[in-house]
Design an enzyme around this catalytic site. Sequence first.
Site, PDB file in Angstrom:
ATOM      1  N   GLY A 105       0.845  -1.191   0.000  1.00 39.73           N
ATOM      2  CA  GLY A 105       0.000   0.000   0.000  1.00 39.73           C
ATOM      3  C   GLY A 105       0.882   1.242   0.000  1.00 39.73           C
ATOM      4  N   ALA A 106       2.073   1.093  -0.580  1.00 42.34           N
ATOM      5  CA  ALA A 106       3.104   2.136  -0.448  1.00 42.34           C
ATOM      6  C   ALA A 106       2.846   3.393  -1.271  1.00 42.34           C
ATOM      7  CB  ALA A 106       4.466   1.548  -0.814  1.00 42.34           C
ATOM      8  N   GLY A 128      -0.027   4.850  -1.213  1.00 44.31           N
ATOM      9  CA  GLY A 128      -1.091   5.559  -0.500  1.00 44.31           C
ATOM     10  C   GLY A 128      -0.542   6.682   0.361  1.00 44.31           C
ATOM     11  N   ILE A 133      -0.559   7.049   3.510  1.00 46.34           N
ATOM     12  CA  ILE A 133       0.214   6.631   4.696  1.00 46.34           C
ATOM     13  C   ILE A 133       1.471   5.916   4.218  1.00 46.34           C
ATOM     14  CG2 ILE A 133       0.252   5.191   6.782  1.00 46.34           C
ATOM     15  CD1 ILE A 133      -2.830   5.443   6.837  1.00 46.34           C
ATOM     16  N   ARG A 162     -11.152   6.924   5.304  1.00 43.46           N
ATOM     17  CA  ARG A 162     -12.454   7.544   5.599  1.00 43.46           C
ATOM     18  C   ARG A 162     -12.630   8.903   4.936  1.00 43.46           C
ATOM     19  NH1 ARG A 162     -14.230   8.283  11.398  1.00 43.46           N
ATOM     20  NH2 ARG A 162     -12.070   8.492  12.081  1.00 43.46           N
ATOM     21  N   ASN A 178      -7.640   0.092   8.140  1.00 43.38           N
ATOM     22  CA  ASN A 178      -8.856   0.151   8.973  1.00 43.38           C
ATOM     23  C   ASN A 178     -10.010  -0.621   8.369  1.00 43.38           C
ATOM     24  OD1 ASN A 178      -8.514   1.596  11.416  1.00 43.38           O
ATOM     25  ND2 ASN A 178      -8.150   3.459  10.222  1.00 43.38           N
ATOM     26  N   ASP A 234      -2.843   5.797  18.775  1.00 42.54           N
ATOM     27  CA  ASP A 234      -3.647   6.099  19.971  1.00 42.54           C
ATOM     28  C   ASP A 234      -2.734   6.428  21.166  1.00 42.54           C
ATOM     29  OD1 ASP A 234      -5.929   5.411  18.456  1.00 42.54           O
ATOM     30  OD2 ASP A 234      -5.515   3.300  18.833  1.00 42.54           O
ATOM     31  N   HIS A 252      -8.883   0.006  18.122  1.00 40.32           N
ATOM     32  CA  HIS A 252      -8.510   1.232  17.424  1.00 40.32           C
ATOM     33  C   HIS A 252      -9.732   1.819  16.707  1.00 40.32           C
ATOM     34  CE1 HIS A 252      -6.301   4.267  15.302  1.00 40.32           C
ATOM     35  NE2 HIS A 252      -6.715   3.794  14.142  1.00 40.32           N
ATOM     36  N   MET A 265      -0.130   8.944  11.194  1.00 37.28           N
ATOM     37  CA  MET A 265      -0.227   7.475  11.174  1.00 37.28           C
ATOM     38  C   MET A 265       1.081   6.868  10.668  1.00 37.28           C
ATOM     39  SD  MET A 265      -1.943   4.877  11.964  1.00 37.28           S
ATOM     40  CE  MET A 265      -3.721   4.837  12.016  1.00 37.28           C
TER      41      MET A 265
END
Length: 325
Positions: free
Chosen positions: A8-9, A11, A13, A82, A120, A151, A180, A231
Amino acid sequence: MTKIALVGAAGQIGTPLSLLCKASDIFDEISLYDLVHVPGIATDLMHIDTKAKVSGYLPDNGGLQKALTGADIVVVTAGIARKPGMTRDDLFKTNASIIRDIFSEVAVTCPNAICCVVTNPVNSTVPVAVETLKKAGTFEPTRLFGVTTLDVVRASTFVAQALGGSAEPKHFKVPVIGGHSGATILPLYSQAHPAVDLHDEQLAPIIHRVQFGGDEIVKSKQGAGSATTCMAYAGFRFVKALLSARNGNSVVEEAYVYLPGIPGGKEIAAQLGVDYFALKIEFGKSGATRVLPIGELSENEKKLLDVALRDLKTNISTGVSFMSA
Ligand code: LMR
């Protein structure tokens, strides 16, 4: 020789996380996997003067398999994020099958890697990953973690901000347990070091901010997504802790785990009535060595734990039933 695979590199994050990994100079090899752009990101990173060799793989020609081959650590950030009005649970429909497909490949290509799930809703995607690995016969509970470090980072940051003055956020060590997502996130300010001298009414807005800190970012980004840089920072902090333990240091960090498979976890699972939970974990050379006890809770924290467990049970069963459907 240490290799990390970032799935997912491309993306929002994954890319800053890849920069932190490359800049840190603690890896020999970094492989990037995503549906688009990663060969270019790898070339870009390769202009940085640290030792890691960076390669980018697209799905064609077994790209995921190539990215995972020989990986010691795998971090999964793939999936959708999200938008305003969405909860983390709204992401499950899309992200669950992404996690299942990635972990089907992990099971075959790097079954001994330590895997970290950032995608998530972590409370449910970790059970999907676990069930996928169980099906493949390669699940090892001491090597699979849902990343809840953000968190912990927020619990320190927000209490320092609330107290004002000159205290540095990192000065406050606050255990965060549960999951989370919203009310499942439970910062234990009664166990903070140094002690946080605030009463329940003063702590309530700080606890709420830790629980719903993700929403603060979603709202502020006005449709452009959710937490990315903080994140990536948190994910990198967790990876650094894993590496430090791998190098023989004694390390304790929170993570969301499958309790029954880790020493000390079975008893906590029985006590709480859930198999998945985030809490302090002691790490060794090849993953988790022990789950640490939750410790004494304040009366208010006991009430919040009941709420957290109720939501968590639903989230866990969403993940488990996806794989049994
Ligand atoms: C966060 O905690 O900020 C992330 O999990 C992203 C989100 O959707 O809130």
